[in-house]
Design a protein around this motif. Structure first.
Motif: not given
Length: 200
Positions: A60-61, A77-78, A83-84, A101-104
């Motif tokens: 989110a950040a 971002v994902r 941490f990769r 990692v799902k970003i909405d």
């Protein structure tokens, strides 16, 4: 004759002791290893439950300052969230990967404090989003919030199926659904440089 019998008795006795010790070790060893692997599995499950919230916080950040129309940037971002620097699985966190990692993107309707997902109907780019928000802050095309969740890959915009825990050792029947981890943050620049004029 007596000496021979005593010798045989003395000779047989240690063999029985060695066999008994092996059986005892097998029983105690089995219990010890089940207990040991169980503790390792429990520690890993606790680590994973705590790390997932940090993964959503990191994503989110980064997402509030990343251009949502740039798929390469969103993939970064994902990856950084787990941490990769390349696609893959979270360290000691199989099956969690960048695909989980799902970003909405959400908007806030008028007279409501409950954010609503924009789904796949997003503005074309951050500049268009800025224009939309300048014209109508409560409009359905104004991204106000970013929500990050850990979900099974696929599904619709509002769907989020829990990820099942996968044990390290098949010996331990330890299976449950990982907790839902969600972070919601207010959008910032969405990758748009500061000071770019808004053609409102």
């Amino acid at each position: 004759m007596t000496t021979t019998k005593q010798t045989r008795m003395c000779y047989r006795s240690p063999v029985k002791q060695v066999g008994g010790a092996a059986v005892e070790f097998a029983l105690v060893g089995l219990i010890f290893f089940i207990l040991f692997f169980g503790i390792v599995e429990l520690a890993r499950a606790m680590y994973l439950c705590n790390t997932l919230q940090e993964v959503t916080r990191r994503a989110a950040a980064l997402a509030v300052n990343t251009d949502f129309s740039n798929e390469g940037a969103m993939q970064d971002v994902r990856e950084q969230a787990i941490f990769r620097t390349t696609p893959g699985v979270l360290l000691m966190g199989d099956p969690i990967s960048d695909r989980h990692v799902k970003i909405d993107y959400l908007h806030l309707p008028a007279n409501s404090n409950i954010p609503v997902s924009l789904g796949t109907v997003l503005p074309a780019n951050p500049l268009e989003n800025r224009v939309n928000c300048a014209q109508d802050m409560e409009g359905a095309r104004c991204i106000r919030l970013v929500r990050v969740r850990i979900c099974m890959p696929g599904g619709g915009a509002d769907e989020c199926d829990a990820v099942p825990y996968v044990p390290l050792f098949s010996l331990i029947p330890f299976s449950f659904a990982l907790p839902f981890s969600t972070t919601i943050a207010t959008v910032e620049g969405l990758g748009m440089p500061v000071g770019v004029p808004c053609e409102c």
